[in-house]
Scaffold this motif. Sequence first.
Motif, PDB file in Angstrom:
ATOM      1  N   TYR A  39      -4.273  -7.002 -67.207  1.00  0.00           N
ATOM      2  CA  TYR A  39      -3.490  -6.724 -68.421  1.00  0.00           C
ATOM      3  C   TYR A  39      -3.933  -7.522 -69.646  1.00  0.00           C
ATOM      4  CZ  TYR A  39      -0.743  -4.387 -64.903  1.00  0.00           C
ATOM      5  OH  TYR A  39      -0.363  -3.573 -63.867  1.00  0.00           O
ATOM      6  N   PHE A  47      -2.866   1.013 -69.059  1.00  0.00           N
ATOM      7  CA  PHE A  47      -1.675   1.156 -68.219  1.00  0.00           C
ATOM      8  C   PHE A  47      -0.644   2.066 -68.886  1.00  0.00           C
ATOM      9  CE2 PHE A  47       2.381  -0.508 -66.322  1.00  0.00           C
ATOM     10  CZ  PHE A  47       2.228   0.201 -65.147  1.00  0.00           C
ATOM     11  N   ILE A  50      -1.793   5.451 -68.098  1.00  0.00           N
ATOM     12  CA  ILE A  50      -1.501   5.769 -66.682  1.00  0.00           C
ATOM     13  C   ILE A  50      -0.038   6.195 -66.536  1.00  0.00           C
ATOM     14  CG2 ILE A  50      -1.184   4.740 -64.378  1.00  0.00           C
ATOM     15  CD1 ILE A  50      -3.701   3.052 -64.909  1.00  0.00           C
ATOM     16  N   TYR A  56       1.044   9.992 -62.072  1.00  0.00           N
ATOM     17  CA  TYR A  56       1.767   8.715 -61.924  1.00  0.00           C
ATOM     18  C   TYR A  56       3.265   8.951 -62.166  1.00  0.00           C
ATOM     19  CZ  TYR A  56       2.479   3.694 -61.901  1.00  0.00           C
ATOM     20  OH  TYR A  56       2.895   2.415 -61.569  1.00  0.00           O
ATOM     21  N   LEU A  58       5.873   7.294 -61.005  1.00  0.00           N
ATOM     22  CA  LEU A  58       6.814   6.167 -60.895  1.00  0.00           C
ATOM     23  C   LEU A  58       7.637   5.959 -62.172  1.00  0.00           C
ATOM     24  CD1 LEU A  58       4.118   5.438 -59.117  1.00  0.00           C
ATOM     25  CD2 LEU A  58       5.274   3.275 -58.787  1.00  0.00           C
ATOM     26  N   GLY A 167      10.032  -1.195 -62.774  1.00  0.00           N
ATOM     27  CA  GLY A 167       8.669  -0.647 -62.785  1.00  0.00           C
ATOM     28  C   GLY A 167       7.889  -0.841 -61.504  1.00  0.00           C
ATOM     29  N   ALA A 168       8.566  -1.106 -60.384  1.00  0.00           N
ATOM     30  CA  ALA A 168       7.867  -1.315 -59.102  1.00  0.00           C
ATOM     31  C   ALA A 168       6.911  -2.495 -59.158  1.00  0.00           C
ATOM     32  CB  ALA A 168       7.121  -0.043 -58.667  1.00  0.00           C
ATOM     33  N   ASN A 169       7.224  -3.454 -60.041  1.00  0.00           N
ATOM     34  CA  ASN A 169       6.346  -4.634 -60.118  1.00  0.00           C
ATOM     35  C   ASN A 169       6.351  -5.449 -58.830  1.00  0.00           C
ATOM     36  OD1 ASN A 169       5.091  -4.511 -62.690  1.00  0.00           O
ATOM     37  ND2 ASN A 169       7.087  -4.909 -63.617  1.00  0.00           N
ATOM     38  N   ASN A 172       3.423  -4.926 -56.494  1.00  0.00           N
ATOM     39  CA  ASN A 172       2.095  -5.527 -56.642  1.00  0.00           C
ATOM     40  C   ASN A 172       1.984  -6.859 -55.910  1.00  0.00           C
ATOM     41  OD1 ASN A 172       2.089  -4.066 -59.874  1.00  0.00           O
ATOM     42  ND2 ASN A 172       0.836  -3.381 -58.156  1.00  0.00           N
ATOM     43  N   TYR A 212      -2.683   6.991 -57.620  1.00  0.00           N
ATOM     44  CA  TYR A 212      -3.612   5.865 -57.813  1.00  0.00           C
ATOM     45  C   TYR A 212      -5.072   6.326 -57.856  1.00  0.00           C
ATOM     46  CZ  TYR A 212       0.531   3.138 -57.285  1.00  0.00           C
ATOM     47  OH  TYR A 212       1.772   2.607 -57.495  1.00  0.00           O
ATOM     48  N   THR A 219      -7.054   5.297 -63.735  1.00  0.00           N
ATOM     49  CA  THR A 219      -6.922   4.157 -62.816  1.00  0.00           C
ATOM     50  C   THR A 219      -8.300   3.551 -62.541  1.00  0.00           C
ATOM     51  OG1 THR A 219      -5.094   5.376 -61.831  1.00  0.00           O
ATOM     52  CG2 THR A 219      -5.835   3.418 -60.663  1.00  0.00           C
ATOM     53  N   PHE A 222      -8.972   1.449 -65.477  1.00  0.00           N
ATOM     54  CA  PHE A 222      -8.056   0.299 -65.420  1.00  0.00           C
ATOM     55  C   PHE A 222      -8.667  -0.806 -64.546  1.00  0.00           C
ATOM     56  CE2 PHE A 222      -3.706  -1.139 -63.695  1.00  0.00           C
ATOM     57  CZ  PHE A 222      -3.353  -1.807 -64.854  1.00  0.00           C
ATOM     58  N   GLU A 286      -6.104  -4.546 -55.915  1.00  0.00           N
ATOM     59  CA  GLU A 286      -4.652  -4.467 -56.136  1.00  0.00           C
ATOM     60  C   GLU A 286      -3.947  -3.895 -54.908  1.00  0.00           C
ATOM     61  OE1 GLU A 286      -3.301  -1.433 -58.945  1.00  0.00           O
ATOM     62  OE2 GLU A 286      -1.933  -2.886 -59.845  1.00  0.00           O
ATOM     63  N   SER A 288      -0.320  -1.940 -54.016  1.00  0.00           N
ATOM     64  CA  SER A 288       0.900  -1.307 -54.553  1.00  0.00           C
ATOM     65  C   SER A 288       1.721  -0.906 -53.336  1.00  0.00           C
ATOM     66  CB  SER A 288       0.550  -0.085 -55.406  1.00  0.00           C
ATOM     67  OG  SER A 288      -0.201  -0.462 -56.533  1.00  0.00           O
TER      68      SER A 288
HETATM   69  C1  AVI Z   1       2.487  -2.303 -62.574  1.00  0.00           C
HETATM   70  N1  AVI Z   1       2.392  -1.707 -61.240  1.00  0.00           N
HETATM   71  C2  AVI Z   1       3.712  -1.463 -60.676  1.00  0.00           C
HETATM   72  C3  AVI Z   1       1.508  -0.536 -61.158  1.00  0.00           C
HETATM   73  C4  AVI Z   1       1.518   0.056 -59.728  1.00  0.00           C
HETATM   74  O1  AVI Z   1       1.955   1.188 -59.589  1.00  0.00           O
HETATM   75  O2  AVI Z   1       1.137  -0.638 -58.787  1.00  0.00           O
HETATM   76  C5  AVI Z   1       0.082  -0.877 -61.558  1.00  0.00           C
HETATM   77  C6  AVI Z   1      -0.873   0.265 -61.378  1.00  0.00           C
HETATM   78  N2  AVI Z   1      -2.025   0.185 -60.798  1.00  0.00           N
HETATM   79  C7  AVI Z   1      -2.634   1.368 -60.824  1.00  0.00           C
HETATM   80  N3  AVI Z   1      -1.820   2.214 -61.390  1.00  0.00           N
HETATM   81  C8  AVI Z   1      -0.707   1.556 -61.764  1.00  0.00           C
END
Ligand code: AVI
Length: 325
Positions: A39, A47, A50, A56, A58, A167-169, A172, A212, A219, A222, A286, A288
Amino acid sequence: MRREDLDQNDLSNRSGVFYQDVLSGLREPMKRLPSKYFYDAAGDLLFQKIMRCPEYYLTRCEEEIFRDKAGELLEHLLQANRQVDLIELGAGDASKTQHLIGEMLQQQIHFTYRPIDISPHVLEQLGDRMRTAFPTIDLQAFQGDYFDGLADMATTGALPKVVLFLGANLGNMTRQQAAQFCVRLRSLLHTGDRVLLGIDLMKNPRIIQAAYADEAGLTWQFNMNLLRRMNKELGADFNEELFEHYCQYDPVSGTCSSYLVSLLDHVVHFPDEQVLFEKDELIHMEVSQKYRFEETQALARASGFMPVHAVADKRNWFVDVIWEA
Ligand code: AVI
């Protein structure tokens, strides 16, 4: 940038935490890079894109919850309290929180909105946006680490707390890190304080996989942006043409893992270190994590909270859970 062009600022970057974290991750047998470094300004922009891309889901799910059920969320967050500290961890653009704040103002609840974020830039923009939308809002931001912010607020604020982590943080973090995070969060709250966590639920694996690995390649970009960031800030010479993004969702564990895959044997140079990559070697970028609803309740109890309410979107893909400390 040529390596001989590195200035004093770059030298101090190289002794900083970013550099240390990057190198310790790349020295491990299974190379990894911490996703919190995605970030920077370019990463924030990617982001945001995304969050608006078709795959996406979420953000749209959680927006639906806040737009349609703000009253219900508030009822369970406030109980009988008419005065609270509303704390938001990693507030971002607070687009969902605005629905809750609108409802609080309408119900004439007295509150101070206290967003906590590591980025001064994010907090500045958020402050401007909130004061434009809600001119009477009492907003006191804290720039820094979530737990430093919470500890600070624990000493200054005497009001009951409502803590948002949207935000489903939480996703991560690995399951173990998430459990530690929740225990630490609980330790900074008083009995009766409430938290609201946005959690992405397990669902058809194809839906998660697609979120993703979006068609537009956002992504992918990203992830690549972190290579660019290391080149710019740490004087590395990653060639993004020599990597591709790969993501794999495991529907049994609920873990979606993102990787960069090296396409050739090659060497990446940092000013005082070099990192060898073999063809097909991975860098873990990462996690998720997705949860079953019952797992969120077990997580609450294991970390000293009591789950009191939950609101899901219409499709049951995403849930905002409310826990009491
Ligand atoms: C911030 N976080 C919740 C996102 C996720 O869904 O894991 C980050 C992300 N990585 C790829 N797309 C979004």
